[in-house]
Design an enzyme around this catalytic site. Structure first.
Site, PDB file in Angstrom:
ATOM      1  N   THR A 248      -6.046   2.734  -5.222  1.00 46.47           N
ATOM      2  CA  THR A 248      -5.751   1.321  -4.979  1.00 46.47           C
ATOM      3  C   THR A 248      -6.571   0.402  -5.875  1.00 46.47           C
ATOM      4  OG1 THR A 248      -5.079   1.682  -2.689  1.00 46.47           O
ATOM      5  CG2 THR A 248      -5.856  -0.520  -3.262  1.00 46.47           C
TER       6      THR A 248
ATOM      7  N   HIS B 264      -0.564   3.421   4.864  1.00 47.99           N
ATOM      8  CA  HIS B 264      -1.607   4.234   4.213  1.00 47.99           C
ATOM      9  C   HIS B 264      -1.752   5.540   4.989  1.00 47.99           C
ATOM     10  CE1 HIS B 264      -5.383   5.523   2.489  1.00 47.99           C
ATOM     11  NE2 HIS B 264      -5.434   4.466   1.704  1.00 47.99           N
TER      12      HIS B 264
ATOM     13  N   ASP C 206       1.255   0.019  -5.097  1.00 41.99           N
ATOM     14  CA  ASP C 206       0.047   0.305  -5.873  1.00 41.99           C
ATOM     15  C   ASP C 206       0.002   1.728  -6.417  1.00 41.99           C
ATOM     16  OD1 ASP C 206      -0.325   1.420  -3.365  1.00 41.99           O
ATOM     17  OD2 ASP C 206      -2.451   0.910  -3.230  1.00 41.99           O
ATOM     18  N   HIS C 207       0.480   2.693  -5.636  1.00 41.83           N
ATOM     19  CA  HIS C 207       0.465   4.087  -6.090  1.00 41.83           C
ATOM     20  C   HIS C 207       1.345   4.917  -5.163  1.00 41.83           C
ATOM     21  CE1 HIS C 207      -2.245   4.961  -2.737  1.00 41.83           C
ATOM     22  NE2 HIS C 207      -3.015   3.964  -3.142  1.00 41.83           N
TER      23      HIS C 207
ATOM     24  N   GLU D 276       0.818  -1.209   0.000  1.00 48.00           N
ATOM     25  CA  GLU D 276       0.000   0.000   0.000  1.00 48.00           C
ATOM     26  C   GLU D 276       0.858   1.269   0.000  1.00 48.00           C
ATOM     27  OE1 GLU D 276      -2.764   2.696  -0.144  1.00 48.00           O
ATOM     28  OE2 GLU D 276      -3.317   0.579  -0.222  1.00 48.00           O
TER      29      GLU D 276
END
Length: 748
Positions: free
Chosen positions: A321, A438, A497-498, A277
């Site tokens: 996500t 996150h 993911d990003h 994440e």
């Protein structure tokens, strides 16, 4: 006081107030005792309390515009009944499915009712609040009806109950209905403003149906879902099989043949994908006060059997996500606005990794995630993608010190995962979604003693701490894989993911990266979109690969490593290991990166210097123009494919479209154990290969939350333990074969 009450019960506005209050009380009871809305701060609780009022006043007050007293009262009552029925229907539906009713669900109401169990339909104490006024009114009218029958026979005047209310026959001042509407609208807009402040892009990104209900209420959610459904249906109604022709022509010409040196090297192996994440590439190798942020991943990348890509970019849009998952699972892009998972995931036809692996090579497929299954509409989209099982939320232990905003801490979730992995039939494809790293990157000193980065931004400082925590969790998980024997029969892929830090924080990070914040440009922001892609397998020819690529390229790459040719599937990505791979990375906003240049808002930057490329040759300009055309085209075609659900018109040879209706994630554990039992001696699960002994005791962690709760690793939570009993008596009888199995199957 008494006169005011008399005035209220004998006026239209008193009647309106009564209906609004009744609906408000019912809604609050449902919010706090039926629905799990996840309010986590005072503002969210305040929004829960006020959000039913604006919509209720706005709608019920419509009856007050009618001049005829009886019609005005009747209209207001009918609107109240409709809103109450909507609430009650959602309560009953939520009890069974832990979700809210969508328009498509309502249109298929017969099937929805058939899906409700006796438990969800049985009367519960709170139902007296939902149905109480209806029971009183209907009961009273029935009693009075019997009495009136007798009175009618005896030629007496009929009487009916009025419950202390009196029909207000006075004409309504013209401004009062408008005033009520303005009050309702103002309350609704106030709720919207607060919601947007607390959760930006609430409606455009569509995180979760729960979020919309929590912030805006059931009524607005239903209207929003109706508008979204109408728009989707309009787009799809214009589509036909001919619409696929241009897309098929593009993806077939875009196909990159596999690299002979890598094709099939992981054939028959388990595929374990770990979703990191908000994890950015620059974290690898970075140090704070001389300490590595990711010591384990750094060592993993250096292993001879690890293949990593250092020019690998995230390509997500507003779906963040969920977009990353869609890119990896389907090799198509997310939507230009909103989340594809949330908007289209329930009903779209996909040719995704889970279904391809299951149908082409007999893979069992599962997702493990310690958060809510409904977030990003995963619980529905995963069914459409073809996953067999989804172990979310209730399949993991939870407590205040274990939870993150989006699940449970990574060390805890990874430690609990083996008790599910070991029962999956091999080969399996398991995706594990982490959540600790996150935003807002909260972490306690007990979980991490990593040094502070020393910036003025707490979010930036904590980002390195949560990344370090995740790295430590991964080290523990890999140790388990090797000790249990799963590692030897698996290929493990890890990907970010990003981005974790948005562009407005990049200048704060710049000095830590050895850069000058004052010279920071759009080029630097683009380079910060790099995320890790790490593939590890025993015997794999490793090394750092400098090929430029993005998340859309992962599916063909993985399929080819597993020995499955991707040519017949509709994919916009290319095998990263193929000699034919074109090094062109499209961003969702139509910007792009090539091996030599980065193009942002039409401005060209030279990758070798980071400076604006002013003196481009005519040939280079022509090539970049061609690249831009290609980027625009593939994004446009991907949007058309998904928005019009065009894959329903194209089925590759040997592939069967997924029937999502046949999947039930609520009994995932029961199904896994039953499959293990039904296969008997043919079972291939790690558990049975280990002589029916659990491998969960092989997991070692320093997580303080588990110091006195080792049983959390070895035992199933009470919320799903009944599934082991429902799977049959053979479970309990086989449990007696070892204490390890007892610990897993019986639970605490």
């Amino acid at each position: 006081m008494k006169s005011r009450l008399n005035q209220l019960r004998s006026s239209r506005w008193g009647f309106l107030t009564l209906l609004v209050l009744l609906l408000w009380v019912k809604t609050l009871v449902a919010y706090f005792f039926e629905f799990s809305l996840g309010a986590s701060d005072p503002l969210q609780y305040f929004l829960l309390i006020i959000n039913p009022l604006g919509t209720s006043i706005l709608l019920i007050s419509l009856g007050m515009y009618i001049k005829s007293p009886r019609r005005a009262y009747t209209t207001a009552t009918l609107i109240y009944i409709l809103l109450a029925v909507l609430l009650i229907a959602n309560v009953l539906y939520y009890r069974e499915f832990s979700d809210f009713m969508t328009i498509n669900t309502m249109l298929g109401s017969t099937k929805s009712v058939q899906g409700l169990s006796a438990g969800s339909l049985s009367l519960q104490p709170l139902d007296l609040i939902y149905f109480g006024d209806f029971i009183v009114v209907i009961g009273a009218y029935l009693v009075y009806g019997v009495v009136n029958l007798w009175r009618f026979i005896n030629h007496q005047r009929l009487i009916w109950p009025h419950f202390g209310l009196h029909l207000d026959r006075r004409p309504v001042a013209y401004h009062r209905p408008t005033a009520a509407t303005v009050i309702g609208l103002a309350l609704f807009m106030f709720t919207m403003a607060l919601s947007e402040a607390n959760r930006p892009q609430l409606l455009t990104r569509t995180f979760d149906r729960t979020y919309i209900v929590k912030y805006l209420g059931l009524g607005p959610f239903t209207v929003y879902d109706a508008l979204k459904t109408v728009r989707t249906n309009q787009v799809r109604s214009k589509a036909d099989s001919a619409s696929m022709d241009q897309i098929l022509s593009y993806t077939k010409s875009h196909y990159a043949a596999p690299n002979a040196n890598y094709y099939g090297v992981a054939k028959g192996k388990n595929l374990i994908v770990i979703h990191l994440e908000s994890f950015q590439e620059f974290l690898l190798g970075m140090k704070i006060d001389g300490q590595e942020v990711t010591p384990f991943l750094n060592s993993l990348v250096k292993e001879n059997n690890t293949l990593s890509f250092d020019n690998f970019f995230n390509q997500v849009g507003q779906g963040k996500t969920s977009d990353a998952e869609n890119l990896l699972e389907t090799s198509t892009f997310g939507l230009s606005t909103g989340s594809l998972f949330a908007t289209l995931g329930t009903d779209n036809t996909f040719q995704a990794a889970p279904a391809i692996l299951n149908q082409s090579a007999g893979y069992t497929t599962a997702v493990l995630h310690g958060g809510s299954g409904s977030f990003w509409n995963r619980d529905n989209t995963y069914k459409s993608l073809g996953y067999n099982y989804f172990f979310s939320n209730n399949y993991f232990y939870h407590s205040a010190n274990m939870n993150t905003q989006y699940g449970i801490k990574d060390k805890l979730m990874l430690a609990e995962s083996p008790k599910y992995l070991e029962h999956l039939q091999q080969p399996f494809y398991a995706k594990i979604i982490t959540t600790s790293n996150h935003i807002p990157y909260t972490i306690t000193s007990e979980d991490s003693d990593f040094p502070d980065a020393g910036t003025d931004d707490t979010t930036v400082n904590n980002y390195f701490k949560t990344a370090h925590y995740l790295d430590s969790a991964l080290k523990e998980f890999f140790a388990y894989l090797k000790k249990s024997g799963l590692y030897d029969n698996s290929i493990i892929m890890l990907y970010g993911d990003h981005y974790g830090l948005s562009n407005d924080r990049n200048k704060t990070v710049a000095p830590l990266l050895g850069k000058n914040a004052s010279n920071w440009t759009a080029y630097d922001n683009a380079q910060m979109q790099r995320v890790p892609l790490i593939i590890n397998m025993k015997g794999l020819k490793g090394g750092v690969n400098h090929t430029y690529g993005g998340e859309v390229d992962v599916l063909p790459t993985i399929l080819h490593l597993l020995g499955i040719d991707s040519q017949k599937y509709v994919e916009f990505g290319q095998d990263l290991l193929s000699p034919q791979h074109q090094q062109l990375v499209a961003f969702r906003d139509n910007d792009f990166v090539t091996e030599r240049y980065t193009v942002i808002n039409g401005k060209v930057y030279d990758n070798s210097t980071g400076a604006v490329a002013d003196n481009l040759t005519a040939t280079t300009k022509a090539q970049l123009k061609q690249d831009q055309h290609k980027v625009n085209k593939e994004l446009r075609l991907s949007d058309r494919l998904n928005q019009q659900n065009l894959l329903r018109f194209y089925t590759p040879a040997g592939f069967t479209p997924v029937n999502s209706k046949s999947t039930d994630f609520d009994t995932s554990l029961q199904q896994v154990i039953q499959m293990e039992q039904n296969k008997g001696s043919a079972t291939t699960s790690l558990y049975t290969q280990n002589n029916n002994q659990s491998t969960t005791n092989d997991y070692k962690t320093d997580a303080p939350e588990l110091a006195n709760h080792q049983d959390y690793i070895t035992k199933f939570p009470a919320s799903v333990r009944k599934q082991t009993r429902a799977s049959g008596s053979s479970v309990s009888s086989s449990s007696s074969s070892s204490s390890s199995q007892n610990s897993v199957l019986e639970g605490k």
